[in-house]
Design a protein around this motif. Structure first.
Motif, PDB file in Angstrom:
ATOM      1  N   LEU A  29       0.832  -1.180   0.000  1.00 56.58           N
ATOM      2  CA  LEU A  29       0.000   0.000   0.000  1.00 56.58           C
ATOM      3  C   LEU A  29       0.875   1.241   0.000  1.00 56.58           C
ATOM      4  N   ALA A  30       0.434   2.275  -0.713  1.00 52.44           N
ATOM      5  CA  ALA A  30       1.204   3.516  -0.772  1.00 52.44           C
ATOM      6  C   ALA A  30       1.262   4.106   0.622  1.00 52.44           C
ATOM      7  N   VAL A  31       2.392   4.748   0.943  1.00 47.21           N
ATOM      8  CA  VAL A  31       2.582   5.223   2.315  1.00 47.21           C
ATOM      9  C   VAL A  31       3.203   6.597   2.328  1.00 47.21           C
ATOM     10  N   ALA A  32       2.800   7.390   3.298  1.00 42.91           N
ATOM     11  CA  ALA A  32       3.470   8.665   3.545  1.00 42.91           C
ATOM     12  C   ALA A  32       4.104   8.543   4.912  1.00 42.91           C
ATOM     13  N   ILE A  33       5.425   8.493   4.978  1.00 45.61           N
ATOM     14  CA  ILE A  33       6.127   8.179   6.218  1.00 45.61           C
ATOM     15  C   ILE A  33       6.857   9.411   6.724  1.00 45.61           C
ATOM     16  N   SER A  34       6.902   9.546   8.046  1.00 41.75           N
ATOM     17  CA  SER A  34       7.559  10.695   8.625  1.00 41.75           C
ATOM     18  C   SER A  34       8.767  10.267   9.428  1.00 41.75           C
ATOM     19  N   ARG A  82      10.232  -0.649  -8.232  1.00 48.15           N
ATOM     20  CA  ARG A  82      10.895   0.631  -7.972  1.00 48.15           C
ATOM     21  C   ARG A  82      10.334   1.294  -6.714  1.00 48.15           C
ATOM     22  N   ASN A  83       9.874   0.480  -5.785  1.00 48.38           N
ATOM     23  CA  ASN A  83       9.191   0.971  -4.594  1.00 48.38           C
ATOM     24  C   ASN A  83       7.898   1.684  -4.962  1.00 48.38           C
ATOM     25  N   GLU A  84       7.137   1.072  -5.878  1.00 52.57           N
ATOM     26  CA  GLU A  84       5.815   1.590  -6.188  1.00 52.57           C
ATOM     27  C   GLU A  84       4.911   1.577  -4.960  1.00 52.57           C
ATOM     28  N   ASN A  85       5.237   0.743  -3.980  1.00 54.86           N
ATOM     29  CA  ASN A  85       4.420   0.633  -2.768  1.00 54.86           C
ATOM     30  C   ASN A  85       4.614   1.802  -1.809  1.00 54.86           C
ATOM     31  N   GLY A  86       5.604   2.623  -2.041  1.00 55.13           N
ATOM     32  CA  GLY A  86       5.867   3.727  -1.133  1.00 55.13           C
ATOM     33  C   GLY A  86       6.368   3.271   0.217  1.00 55.13           C
ATOM     34  N   HIS A  87       7.219   2.256   0.233  1.00 59.81           N
ATOM     35  CA  HIS A  87       7.754   1.713   1.490  1.00 59.81           C
ATOM     36  C   HIS A  87       8.962   2.553   1.901  1.00 59.81           C
ATOM     37  N   PHE A  88       8.756   3.454   2.833  1.00 56.35           N
ATOM     38  CA  PHE A  88       9.823   4.297   3.370  1.00 56.35           C
ATOM     39  C   PHE A  88       9.815   4.198   4.894  1.00 56.35           C
ATOM     40  N   ASN A  89      10.972   4.241   5.510  1.00 55.41           N
ATOM     41  CA  ASN A  89      11.079   4.524   6.942  1.00 55.41           C
ATOM     42  C   ASN A  89      12.521   4.891   7.274  1.00 55.41           C
ATOM     43  N   PRO A  90      12.753   5.509   8.433  1.00 58.48           N
ATOM     44  CA  PRO A  90      14.095   5.942   8.819  1.00 58.48           C
ATOM     45  C   PRO A  90      14.794   4.939   9.726  1.00 58.48           C
ATOM     46  N   ASP A  91      14.530   3.637   9.518  1.00 59.63           N
ATOM     47  CA  ASP A  91      15.073   2.584  10.373  1.00 59.63           C
ATOM     48  C   ASP A  91      16.207   1.849   9.663  1.00 59.63           C
ATOM     49  N   ASN A  92      16.948   1.051  10.436  1.00 57.56           N
ATOM     50  CA  ASN A  92      17.937   0.138   9.857  1.00 57.56           C
ATOM     51  C   ASN A  92      18.064  -1.052  10.797  1.00 57.56           C
ATOM     52  N   PHE A  93      17.348  -2.132  10.470  1.00 59.16           N
ATOM     53  CA  PHE A  93      17.326  -3.289  11.371  1.00 59.16           C
ATOM     54  C   PHE A  93      18.649  -4.037  11.384  1.00 59.16           C
ATOM     55  N   ILE A  94      19.537  -3.768  10.413  1.00 59.89           N
ATOM     56  CA  ILE A  94      20.845  -4.425  10.408  1.00 59.89           C
ATOM     57  C   ILE A  94      21.809  -3.688  11.336  1.00 59.89           C
ATOM     58  N   ALA A  95      21.977  -2.399  11.126  1.00 64.29           N
ATOM     59  CA  ALA A  95      22.954  -1.625  11.901  1.00 64.29           C
ATOM     60  C   ALA A  95      22.422  -1.197  13.259  1.00 64.29           C
ATOM     61  N   GLN A  96      21.104  -0.950  13.350  1.00 63.43           N
ATOM     62  CA  GLN A  96      20.523  -0.496  14.615  1.00 63.43           C
ATOM     63  C   GLN A  96      19.191  -1.201  14.852  1.00 63.43           C
ATOM     64  N   ASP A 108      14.580   3.968   1.147  1.00 64.39           N
ATOM     65  CA  ASP A 108      13.755   3.455   0.061  1.00 64.39           C
ATOM     66  C   ASP A 108      13.883   1.932   0.092  1.00 64.39           C
ATOM     67  N   TYR A 109      12.772   1.185   0.073  1.00 66.61           N
ATOM     68  CA  TYR A 109      12.817  -0.273   0.175  1.00 66.61           C
ATOM     69  C   TYR A 109      12.218  -0.948  -1.052  1.00 66.61           C
ATOM     70  N   VAL A 110      12.810  -2.039  -1.473  1.00 66.78           N
ATOM     71  CA  VAL A 110      12.158  -2.991  -2.373  1.00 66.78           C
ATOM     72  C   VAL A 110      12.402  -4.382  -1.798  1.00 66.78           C
ATOM     73  N   GLY A 111      11.664  -5.350  -2.329  1.00 66.15           N
ATOM     74  CA  GLY A 111      11.770  -6.697  -1.779  1.00 66.15           C
ATOM     75  C   GLY A 111      10.818  -6.862  -0.616  1.00 66.15           C
ATOM     76  N   ASN A 112      11.314  -7.276   0.515  1.00 71.23           N
ATOM     77  CA  ASN A 112      10.491  -7.597   1.670  1.00 71.23           C
ATOM     78  C   ASN A 112       9.650  -6.396   2.109  1.00 71.23           C
ATOM     79  N   VAL A 113       8.331  -6.590   2.222  1.00 68.12           N
ATOM     80  CA  VAL A 113       7.443  -5.465   2.506  1.00 68.12           C
ATOM     81  C   VAL A 113       7.308  -5.155   3.997  1.00 68.12           C
ATOM     82  N   SER A 114       7.882  -5.964   4.866  1.00 68.09           N
ATOM     83  CA  SER A 114       7.704  -5.770   6.309  1.00 68.09           C
ATOM     84  C   SER A 114       8.885  -5.058   6.958  1.00 68.09           C
ATOM     85  N   THR A 115       9.888  -4.703   6.191  1.00 74.34           N
ATOM     86  CA  THR A 115      11.155  -4.264   6.767  1.00 74.34           C
ATOM     87  C   THR A 115      11.012  -2.976   7.555  1.00 74.34           C
ATOM     88  N   ASP A 116      11.383  -3.035   8.836  1.00 69.25           N
ATOM     89  CA  ASP A 116      11.442  -1.858   9.692  1.00 69.25           C
ATOM     90  C   ASP A 116      12.409  -2.139  10.828  1.00 69.25           C
TER      91      ASP A 116
END
Length: 470
Positions: A29-34, A82-96, A108-116
């Motif tokens: 789903l398209a998203v507007a993330i802050s 190309r992230n048509e889903n609007g999957h954005f967030n300011p997280d990094n589950f690998i580094a933090q 900007d995310y592609v692939g797994n839709v649950s990433t946060d």
């Protein structure tokens, strides 16, 4: 102002303070993330004009190792959109891991839709993906923005509202031959419904009223899409395996260039059926953005995700859940050791990679090329600094002692940025505040969540010298 399809506008003029300003985005789903951040560390907006250089005046510096006898010369390209889903967030589950807004800039995310921030191996495995072949890996990088707000834009200037919906076609894999005609008819119907909704928006006098947009456009469109998607589901179910989760692709949003974007998104979210509460990749905060990371997000015109082989021999399979970092997001603090030259222009990829923002000649486009390390220690899927378990081959393509060659990931991102914006130095990558949009801080992240079946196909393709696309 020219609209870039799929981008989201964050405006300094119209900062909102709503607690939730986005749409749930699991399964697309398209998203507007802050985002939020330390207000005391905000830097001046935009990048220093000295960080922009004419690509045609740069020296050749790209040298690929010559393939030796037995080299693995194939490539395996994965289409994850190309992230048509609007999957954005300011997280990094690998580094933090577990830290909301740990990146302090938007990814900007592609692939797994649950990433946060809260993603785990288990949650990644359970989630859906935007990749056509079912690859559930997470691929993510900082967004690029254009910021022209200091050029005299009038506060009331409309950017033009338009409907944005999840791509149902991308979620359909292995449609049975017997169902294809009916499925195609209904996919065409979905396109017609979006066009009809956009005509209604253009004709409306009160398009700035979120209640009108939600009641007159979004809800009727959702109802039509729900019925059409159900017909697609039934058609496929008659001849093959019933697709799951398609109904959640029915809700759409309306995007425009100011605060109404987020307000309409909130209204749409209230009407959305079965909105997930966890694991949807979204992030909430009290502010819309970290000061300094502002402007129109530029969706890449092309996202190319390709795995390549080794110049000196065959590659081995990556282990599932392997984490790999590219570049260094904090190069000003950590120094240049892990930073990489990422920037170029189309037509120059095999000649010049620079640590500045390129100004491209007419007909050429801005491009980021991210070559991940391709040598693995053979034991660990991660390490304390998230780097020691992976390294780069030497100039001849040979891995250091104790490391073995695995498929090397290259993510290439091409942007259609107007040349006047390039010349004026008005585009920049999101970054930590202390980096001040330094292009040398460009980075990328990858977590391998491929099934063993997909990984086996990848390795066989690369080792046999074929060019495979899925």
């Amino acid at each position: 102002m020219t609209r870039n399809q799929g981008r989201h506008r964050f405006s300094r003029r119209t900062k909102l303070t709503a607690g939730v300003t986005g749409l749930a985005l699991t399964i697309g789903l398209a998203v507007a993330i802050s985002t939020t951040g330390d207000q005391g560390t905000a830097q001046a907006d935009g990048a220093d004009i000295a960080l922009f250089v004419d690509i045609t005046k740069q020296q050749r510096n790209v040298r690929a190792p010559r393939p030796q006898r037995g080299a693995s010369t194939g490539t395996f390209t994965v289409d994850c959109g190309r992230n048509e889903n609007g999957h954005f967030n300011p997280d990094n589950f690998i580094a933090q891991p577990g830290v909301r807004n740990g990146a302090q800039h938007l990814h900007d995310y592609v692939g797994n839709v649950s990433t946060d921030a809260d993603s785990t191996n288990e949650s990644l495995l359970e989630a859906d993906t935007t990749c056509r072949n079912g690859d559930k890996s997470a691929y993510f990088w900082p967004v690029v923005r254009i910021d022209r707000e200091d050029e005299g834009e009038e506060p009331g200037e409309p950017a033009g509202a338009e409907v944005e919906c999840p791509d149902v076609k991308r979620k359909l894999r292995n449609v049975p031959r017997q169902a294809r005609a009916e499925v195609d008819r209904n996919l065409k119907a979905l396109q017609d419904q979006i066009a009809e909704a956009n005509q209604k928006l253009r004709a409306a006098a009160n398009v700035d009223d979120p209640d009108f947009v939600n009641n007159a456009v979004l809800r009727p469109l959702r109802d039509k899409r729900t019925a059409t998607i159900e017909r697609i589901t039934i058609a496929i179910d008659r001849a093959g395996q019933r697709p799951r989760w398609l109904r959640r692709l029915a809700p759409c949003t309306v995007k425009d260039g100011d605060a109404n974007d987020a307000k309409v998104a909130e209204a749409a979210r209230e009407a959305e059926p079965d909105a997930p509460e966890k694991g949807d990749g979204k992030s909430t905060s009290d502010e819309n953005e970290l000061p300094g990371n502002e402007g129109d997000i530029q969706r890449p015109e092309t996202v190319d995700i390709t795995f390549r082989g080794s110049a000196v021999g065959k590659v081995e399979a990556m282990p599932q859940f392997l984490r790999v970092l590219y570049g260094d997001a904090k190069v000003s603090t950590n120094g240049p050791k892990n930073a990489r030259k990422s920037w170029t222009c189309t037509g120059f990829e095999d000649k010049v990679l620079i640590d500045k923002y390129p100004i491209c000649p007419e007909g050429s486009k801005v491009k980021r090329v991210h070559d991940f390390a391709g040598c693995w220690d053979g034991r660990n899927t991660d390490s304390a600094n998230h780097r020691d378990h992976m390294t780069y081959a030497d100039g001849d393509g040979k891995c250091p002692q104790g490391f073995k060659a695995v498929p090397q990931l290259r993510i290439s991102l091409t942007y259609n940025i107007p040349r006047d914006v390039q010349v004026a130095g008005k585009y920049a990558v999101d970054a930590f505040p202390q980096e001040e949009h330094n292009p040398f801080s460009d980075h990328d992240d990858f977590a391998n969540v491929m099934s063993q079946e997909i990984m086996n196909r990848l390795v066989q393709c690369v080792n046999s010298g074929r060019r495979c696309r899925e």
